[in-house]
Design an enzyme around this catalytic site. Structure first.
Site, PDB file in Angstrom:
ATOM      1  N   THR A 189      31.910 -20.455  77.044  1.00 20.77           N
ATOM      2  CA  THR A 189      33.330 -20.554  77.398  1.00 20.77           C
ATOM      3  C   THR A 189      33.590 -21.828  78.184  1.00 20.77           C
ATOM      4  OG1 THR A 189      33.491 -18.170  77.576  1.00 20.77           O
ATOM      5  CG2 THR A 189      35.132 -19.444  78.788  1.00 20.77           C
ATOM      6  N   ARG A 217      37.647  -6.895  70.398  1.00 20.52           N
ATOM      7  CA  ARG A 217      37.119  -7.037  71.764  1.00 20.52           C
ATOM      8  C   ARG A 217      37.722  -8.285  72.449  1.00 20.52           C
ATOM      9  NH1 ARG A 217      34.328 -11.186  74.861  1.00 20.52           N
ATOM     10  NH2 ARG A 217      33.015 -10.167  76.388  1.00 20.52           N
ATOM     11  N   ASP A 220      36.880 -11.631  79.542  1.00 19.68           N
ATOM     12  CA  ASP A 220      37.569 -12.030  80.773  1.00 19.68           C
ATOM     13  C   ASP A 220      38.459 -13.263  80.606  1.00 19.68           C
ATOM     14  OD1 ASP A 220      35.078 -13.432  80.293  1.00 19.68           O
ATOM     15  OD2 ASP A 220      35.455 -14.458  82.201  1.00 19.68           O
ATOM     16  N   THR A 240      32.442 -18.040  83.406  1.00 21.27           N
ATOM     17  CA  THR A 240      31.856 -18.057  82.072  1.00 21.27           C
ATOM     18  C   THR A 240      30.734 -17.024  82.072  1.00 21.27           C
ATOM     19  OG1 THR A 240      30.729 -19.408  80.399  1.00 21.27           O
ATOM     20  CG2 THR A 240      30.299 -19.965  82.691  1.00 21.27           C
ATOM     21  N   GLY A 241      30.462 -16.476  80.921  1.00 26.53           N
ATOM     22  CA  GLY A 241      29.404 -15.477  80.851  1.00 26.53           C
ATOM     23  C   GLY A 241      29.919 -14.152  80.346  1.00 26.53           C
TER      24      GLY A 241
HETATM   25  N1  GLY Z   1      33.412 -15.082  79.067  1.00 22.61           N
HETATM   26  C1  GLY Z   1      33.784 -15.007  77.727  1.00 22.61           C
HETATM   27  C2  GLY Z   1      33.775 -13.650  77.186  1.00 22.61           C
HETATM   28  O1  GLY Z   1      33.017 -12.805  77.632  1.00 22.61           O
HETATM   29  O2  GLY Z   1      34.518 -13.383  76.271  1.00 22.61           O
END
Ligand code: GLY
Length: 331
Positions: A189, A217, A220, A240-241
């Site tokens: 991200t 789906r 965040d 990110t993550g």
């Molecule tokens: N951080 C990006 C996601 O989990 O979609």
């Protein structure tokens, strides 16, 4: 490598990491000291991962006098257009049914925000999120509604699934078990924070989300407060993550609130990571990283695992910084 005692410290304090000894652990790849970083001021752009060009584009835009929001969106677009980046924009990995769906959000210095979630066929979703913020009475549009809105605003329809992402997905479909690979498969991200010459802060975040996610789906990244939060009186943060874990702790909002209450960007990022690992015994299986910036252009970052890098453009210099990390496994 000896595992350091960070986890024990976090548990003992109850509220997060003992920050006293950990504040200056953030070092760049050239071993620049934390003190030097924090003394430099002026227009500043930071972004997640080693997106050198994206950050330079944003930094140079700031140096030309562009607004924080313009610069953030210009920077993020570099990765949205990058076909080799399989977790942002065009070329992003699809969901498990083969659909590329993108998420993004933006926030401006006034505290306005816009977001889009689960959008197909549109590459520049951060710019689309800005349109939601500026041209609609809403904050977030999702799915087909967001796509239709994009066409009404002049965005063009594009095929987002590249041949190489399609081949990787077809290979994945043949495997029996899905284990996201830390730092590679699930979270490149791009989150960007920008401080312009007027001293205003803005941010943008854009992603194709978790590779081979379930259809529908959303993580965040398009959720204001989780993937991104800006308060122009305080600073900003982006994540990110593994988005599910960031969502559960509203991580970016938490970091900005911690800074409001006196923490440095570095301390705030460390506490936000500690909140996640203290609540989730599975933390060794996923990566999360935060970056943050205050109103003075001081920055910080922290992550669960080794391997995360962020970019910082300040005073005409674009440097890669590898923060320290929470989990130090015995090698
Ligand atoms: N951080 C990006 C996601 O989990 O979609």
């Amino acid at each position: 490598m000896e595992r350091r005692n960070f986890i024990k410290k976090a548990t003992l304090t109850g509220v997060g990491l003992a920050v006293g000894t950990s504040l200056s652990r953030c070092t760049d790849v050239k071993n620049q000291s934390n003190q030097q970083q924090n003394l430099t001021k002026g227009p500043t752009a930071i972004c997640t991962w080693r997106f050198t060009k994206a950050n330079a584009v944003a930094g140079k835009a700031l140096m030309q006098g562009k607004s924080a929001l313009d610069a953030a969106i210009e920077g993020v677009q570099v990765e949205e257009d990058n076909l080799k980046n399989t977790t942002v924009g065009k070329g992003g990995a699809p969901d498990r049914d083969g659909n590329v769906t993108l998420d993004a959000c933006v926030m401006n210095p006034k505290g306005d925000c816009g977001a889009v979630a689960c959008v197909e066929n549109i590459t520049h979703v951060a710019a689309l999120a800005r349109k939601v913020m500026e041209e609609t009475p809403h904050v977030m549009l999702a799915g087909k509604g967001a796509e239709d809105f994009a066409y009404s605003q002049g965005f063009k329809k594009e095929e987002l699934l590249t041949q190489s992402s399609k081949s990787a997905w077809q290979t994945w479909k043949k495997s029996s078990k899905y284990n996201p690979i830390i730092n590679i498969e699930n979270h490149d991200t791009i989150g960007m924070l920008t401080l312009d010459e007027k001293g205003d802060i803005a941010g943008a975040c854009s992603t194709s989300g978790l590779s081979y996610k379930m259809r529908g789906r959303v993580g965040d990244s398009p959720i204001i407060g989780a993937g991104l939060f800006i308060d122009n009186q305080v600073g900003g943060a982006v994540a990110t993550g593994m988005g599910e874990e960031v969502l559960k702790t509203v991580g970016s909002f938490l970091i900005v609130e911690l800074m409001r209450n006196g923490k440095t960007p570095q301390e705030a990022c460390e506490e936000a990571i500690a909140r996640i690992v203290n609540k989730n015994q599975q933390y060794k299986a996923f990566q999360i990283a935060y970056i943050a910036m205050d109103k003075q252009g001081n920055t910080g970052a922290y992550c669960i695992h080794e391997g995360f890098t962020y970019m910082k453009y300040q005073n005409g210099e674009n440097i890669a910084i590898s923060p320290d990390y929470y989990y130090h496994p015995k090698s």
